[in-house]
Design a protein around this motif. Structure first.
Motif, PDB file in Angstrom:
ATOM      1  N   ASP A   1       8.696 -30.165 -18.467  1.00  0.00           N
ATOM      2  CA  ASP A   1       8.180 -31.151 -19.419  1.00  0.00           C
ATOM      3  C   ASP A   1       8.996 -32.436 -19.388  1.00  0.00           C
ATOM      4  OD1 ASP A   1      10.056 -29.351 -20.292  1.00  0.00           O
ATOM      5  OD2 ASP A   1       9.197 -29.020 -22.265  1.00  0.00           O
ATOM      6  N   ALA A   2      10.015 -32.498 -18.542  1.00  0.00           N
ATOM      7  CA  ALA A   2      10.779 -33.738 -18.354  1.00  0.00           C
ATOM      8  C   ALA A   2      10.386 -34.465 -17.080  1.00  0.00           C
ATOM      9  CB  ALA A   2      12.275 -33.422 -18.324  1.00  0.00           C
TER      10      ALA A   2
ATOM     11  N   LEU B   1      19.539 -34.775 -19.987  1.00  0.00           N
ATOM     12  CA  LEU B   1      18.223 -34.644 -20.592  1.00  0.00           C
ATOM     13  C   LEU B   1      18.408 -33.970 -21.945  1.00  0.00           C
ATOM     14  CD1 LEU B   1      15.973 -33.451 -17.633  1.00  0.00           C
ATOM     15  CD2 LEU B   1      15.661 -35.537 -18.971  1.00  0.00           C
TER      16      LEU B   1
ATOM     17  N   ALA C   1      16.372 -32.306 -25.104  1.00  0.00           N
ATOM     18  CA  ALA C   1      15.103 -31.798 -25.622  1.00  0.00           C
ATOM     19  C   ALA C   1      15.330 -31.330 -27.051  1.00  0.00           C
ATOM     20  CB  ALA C   1      14.588 -30.640 -24.763  1.00  0.00           C
ATOM     21  N   TYR C   2      14.432 -31.705 -27.951  1.00  0.00           N
ATOM     22  CA  TYR C   2      14.583 -31.294 -29.343  1.00  0.00           C
ATOM     23  C   TYR C   2      13.195 -31.091 -29.959  1.00  0.00           C
ATOM     24  CZ  TYR C   2      13.538 -36.211 -30.382  1.00  0.00           C
ATOM     25  OH  TYR C   2      12.943 -37.444 -30.457  1.00  0.00           O
TER      26      TYR C   2
ATOM     27  N   ALA D   1      11.215 -26.798 -21.632  1.00  0.00           N
ATOM     28  CA  ALA D   1      12.242 -26.878 -22.676  1.00  0.00           C
ATOM     29  C   ALA D   1      11.752 -26.250 -23.969  1.00  0.00           C
ATOM     30  CB  ALA D   1      12.627 -28.339 -22.906  1.00  0.00           C
TER      31      ALA D   1
ATOM     32  N   ALA E   1       8.171 -29.817 -27.632  1.00  0.00           N
ATOM     33  CA  ALA E   1       9.487 -30.451 -27.599  1.00  0.00           C
ATOM     34  C   ALA E   1       9.358 -31.910 -27.179  1.00  0.00           C
ATOM     35  CB  ALA E   1      10.414 -29.715 -26.637  1.00  0.00           C
ATOM     36  N   THR E   2      10.257 -32.724 -27.674  1.00  0.00           N
ATOM     37  CA  THR E   2      10.369 -34.123 -27.260  1.00  0.00           C
ATOM     38  C   THR E   2      11.606 -34.256 -26.392  1.00  0.00           C
ATOM     39  OG1 THR E   2       9.325 -34.880 -29.304  1.00  0.00           O
ATOM     40  CG2 THR E   2      10.624 -36.494 -28.056  1.00  0.00           C
ATOM     41  N   LEU E   3      11.470 -34.984 -25.268  1.00  0.00           N
ATOM     42  CA  LEU E   3      12.582 -35.110 -24.334  1.00  0.00           C
ATOM     43  C   LEU E   3      12.927 -36.568 -24.086  1.00  0.00           C
ATOM     44  CD1 LEU E   3      10.812 -32.411 -23.268  1.00  0.00           C
ATOM     45  CD2 LEU E   3      12.759 -32.309 -21.717  1.00  0.00           C
ATOM     46  N   THR E   4      14.192 -36.806 -23.805  1.00  0.00           N
ATOM     47  CA  THR E   4      14.659 -38.143 -23.462  1.00  0.00           C
ATOM     48  C   THR E   4      15.968 -38.021 -22.695  1.00  0.00           C
ATOM     49  OG1 THR E   4      15.163 -40.344 -24.332  1.00  0.00           O
ATOM     50  CG2 THR E   4      15.976 -38.467 -25.594  1.00  0.00           C
ATOM     51  N   TRP E   5      16.457 -39.164 -22.210  1.00  0.00           N
ATOM     52  CA  TRP E   5      17.777 -39.225 -21.583  1.00  0.00           C
ATOM     53  C   TRP E   5      18.789 -39.721 -22.606  1.00  0.00           C
ATOM     54  CZ3 TRP E   5      18.765 -37.171 -16.973  1.00  0.00           C
ATOM     55  CH2 TRP E   5      17.754 -37.093 -16.007  1.00  0.00           C
TER      56      TRP E   5
END
Length: 735
Positions: free
Chosen positions: A38-39, A57, A59-60, A100, A235-239
């Protein structure tokens, strides 16, 4: 169809170089990497010039931001280099592990521990077993010798790693259901890439998983059955930026390494790494004003290379350069070696992510304000002193206090200033930690800006506060943060809580913080006018309730009440209001004749009234004399003295009458009473500064000497003559 498995150890520079060499040789049409699929949409950001590892990465869960997972990458991580190679070469790159959201849906007790099999942290350590078979007692040293510091011109290490891992998996078959599902997901993604016609395919995965991705595969149906029923959450992912310290095993990271700084050096300094490393060590030691010359570096290099040759290694590893550093550059000092380890072997490097990376509005506002106020977000600790008379420093202070209010402790105040003392200076220590990214996301539910989030959170905290002291703390934070929109609501909550709180202890605990805020609020240019009415109302209630709350206390209760009385007395002095001060002193004066009040409190209140000018010295001396008279136990008398002398003994030094009363009382104690009161007297006088104790001892010594002289010399010879003659006759010496 050609599938090449590249088994790696996470965060290994030798693995990273070997992966790059194999990718250049294979020129695959698709690269699959162990990681959350998902990333995939975030992978292109790795090519952004502003993206500088170490990064991770994140994920939350949007509804539970504190429930989060990280996938860290460094410049020497094989996965990171594979991603960069694919993006630069225009080759599709995808993650192939479980999503994630599946990991975040797991409960802590599900399946098995979260340790990564490739980290060497399994209950049965596969790398440890291989290291032991090779004669190494430390798996890290074995991997460093065999893989990380291997000759770059040597053949690919991957076939040997796969063979070794296959043998280990046969010896101790994996039993963790979660790991079986992960490998089933990897095979599923691999099958899809094959079906799409990609050829060749490169798969970069942890060494432990490599045998599971080699044919013959289990059937697709069997893998689907393993994945059926797998719980998932959105989940929401970011760097996010990461640090070398958080890559280190000492941080608790499951796939951590002991020497991220050393590995980064190995990856970025392919030419003469030992010489360059020892040169950096010398520079670090010179920064500490230690005499380290070029000759030291040359000698240390020779020693490291000699040790490597004796141990049959092609290149000197960390063990060899550390021994050379200790012997030549540090003169055998473990303290200096620890300094090198902290600064270089582990190191402290904070990565950066581009502004285009997904983020919550709160984080964008935080970073924008930090740039505007010239507060660098860095991993290394930095201490700054703010002058609140300067507009820019005042704005910095407000931002840092607001961040503390929302739980983002990027900066902390010096211990001595946690309760502000009204000076124009504040000292802060700043150090950004990667986990603060989660704290920012968690706080984002309160508002889109730091100010809005802090205001909303403080209002909520005041509404949920259970005690008056809790509300007072919120008021103080709102004032320090300069949040007038929250202050009005919080003050209303404080007034309402104070109106119904009949506990005298709560009122006494609340007033000092309010008095500080009122006295020093103008230092920050904060309007504290509305706070005065609330503080005055609490002061009135406190004076009315103190007589009922002070009686019949035991020793422990009296000690606590004495401390609160002192705090309230100081707070009222800060307010500098005649009406409030007189009301408080009238209250104390009305209590000092009560017989149901502990002697410690009576002594303390008498002292406060004396220092305030309300009680004459003669009256205080009379009360001290009465307190030490017959009718009171020895311990009760000692408690009275303890309260009277709390805060300093200068009064005794400057008033011979008071000192004489105390000295006479101690001199007349019998043995049992003296033993009983000695601990209390020692505790009382032990709190006085050493200079005061010495001066008191001198005065008492002189007083004793004068008393002895007066007892022997002040004799009326004419009146004594008859008695002397009688005694002489009785003793047979009369003339």
């Amino acid at each position: 169809m050609s599938v090449t498995i590249l088994p790696i150890r996470h965060h290994g520079p030798g693995s990273a170089r070997a992966v790059l060499a194999e990718l250049e040789r294979l020129r695959p049409q698709v690269v699959l990497i162990e990681g959350p699929p998902d990333a995939d949409g975030l992978l292109e950001l790795a090519a952004d010039p502003e993206m500088e590892p170490p990064v991770a990465l994140l994920a939350y869960l949007p509804d539970q931001p504190r429930r989060a997972s990280f996938w860290p990458f460094t410049a020497f991580s094989p996965e990171w280099q594979a991603i960069r190679w694919a993006l630069d070469a225009g080759v599709p790159v995808r993650f192939c592990d479980l999503p994630a959201g599946a990991g975040l849906a797991r409960e802590p007790s599900d399946d098995s521990p979260d340790s990564d099999p490739d980290s060497g942290n399994l209950q049965q350590d596969p790398l440890g077993m291989l290291a032991a078979a090779a004669g190494y007692d430390d798996p890290e040293r074995w991997w460093d010798a065999v893989i990380e510091t291997r000759d770059p011109a040597a053949d690919s290490p991957f076939p040997a790693v796969i063979e070794a891992m296959a043998a280990l998996r046969e010896a101790m078959p994996p039993t963790d259901p979660w790991e079986h599902r992960r490998e089933a997901q990897m095979r599923t993604v691999l099958r899809k890439a094959i079906k799409d016609g990609a050829d060749p395919i490169a798969v970069v995965c942890g060494a432990w998983h490599a045998p599971a991705l080699l044919p013959p595969y289990p059937t697709a149906t069997a893998d689907r059955q393993l994945l059926t029923g797998l719980a998932k959450r959105k989940a929401t992912l970011t760097w996010v930026p990461w640090t070398h310290t958080r890559i280190a095993a000492a941080s608790g990271y499951g796939a951590g390494i002991t020497s991220p700084g050393w590995y980064h050096h190995l990856f970025t300094s392919a030419d003469r790494p030992v010489v360059r490393w020892l040169t950096a060590v010398a520079a670090t030691l010179r920064d500490q004003d230690l005499p380290v010359s070029s000759a030291h570096v040359i000698e240390a290099t020779r020693l490291a290379e000699t040790l490597a040759a004796l141990r049959g290694r092609s290149l000197a590893g960390l063990a060899e350069v550390t021994e050379a550093t200790r012997s030549v550059l540090c003169d055998g000092s473990d303290m200096l070696v620890d300094l090198v380890t902290t600064n270089l072997v582990v190191g402290e490097k904070l990565g950066s992510v581009p502004a285009s990376a997904p983020t919550v509005p709160l984080e964008a506002d935080l970073r924008a304000q930090a740039r505007r106020l010239r507060l660098a977000i860095a991993a290394t600790e930095k201490t700054i002193t703010l002058d609140l008379r300067k507009p820019n420093d005042r704005e910095r202070s407000r931002l840092l206090h607001r961040l503390l209010a929302i739980g983002v402790d990027w900066a902390v105040m010096a211990d001595s200033q946690v309760r502000h003392t009204g000076t124009f200076a504040e000292t802060w220590t700043l150090a950004w930690r990667p986990e603060l990214a989660v704290a920012v996301i968690d706080a984002a539910r309160w508002g889109t800006t730091v100010a809005a989030a802090a205001a909303a959170l403080l209002v909520d905290a005041a509404d949920k506060a259970e005690t008056l002291t809790d509300v007072t703390d919120v008021v103080e934070r709102a004032l320090l943060s300069d949040l007038p929109e929250a202050l009005d609501v919080v003050l209303s909550a404080l007034d309402a809580k104070a109106a119904v709180d009949l506990d005298i202890a709560h009122l006494m605990a609340a007033l000092p913080a309010l008095a500080r805020s009122l006295r020093y609020g103008d230092v920050r240019g904060t309007d504290t006018g509305a706070l005065g009415a609330v503080a005055d109302a609490i002061g009135i209630r406190l004076c009315a309730g103190l007589p009922a709350g002070i009686g019949s206390l035991d020793d422990a209760g009296a000690q606590q009440m004495s401390k609160r009385i002192d705090e309230v007395h100081d707070a009222i002095a800060l307010r500098d209001q005649t009406d409030g001060r007189e009301r408080w002193l009238d209250t104390l004066a009305g209590l000092i004749d009560r017989r149901d009040v502990h002697g410690l409190l009576i002594g303390r209140m008498v002292r406060l009234l004396l220092d305030s000018g309300r009680l004459p010295v003669g009256d205080a001396a009379r009360r001290l004399d009465a307190a030490l008279s017959i009718g009171t136990t020895a311990t009760g008398k000692a408690a009275w003295i303890q309260g009277f002398l709390a805060g300093g003994g200068l009064l005794l030094l400057n008033d011979p009458e008071l000192l004489g009363i105390l000295d006479d009382w101690v001199s007349t104690l019998d043995a049992d009473d003296f033993v009983a009161v000695l601990p209390l007297l020692r505790r009382t006088f032990g709190t006085l500064p050493s200079g005061e104790r010495s001066n008191l001892a001198d005065k008492l010594r002189k007083r004793t000497s004068v008393r002895a002289e007066s007892e022997t010399d002040d004799i009326d010879a004419e009146r004594a003559a008859g008695a002397i003659a009688t005694v002489a006759f009785l003793m047979g010496v009369a003339e």
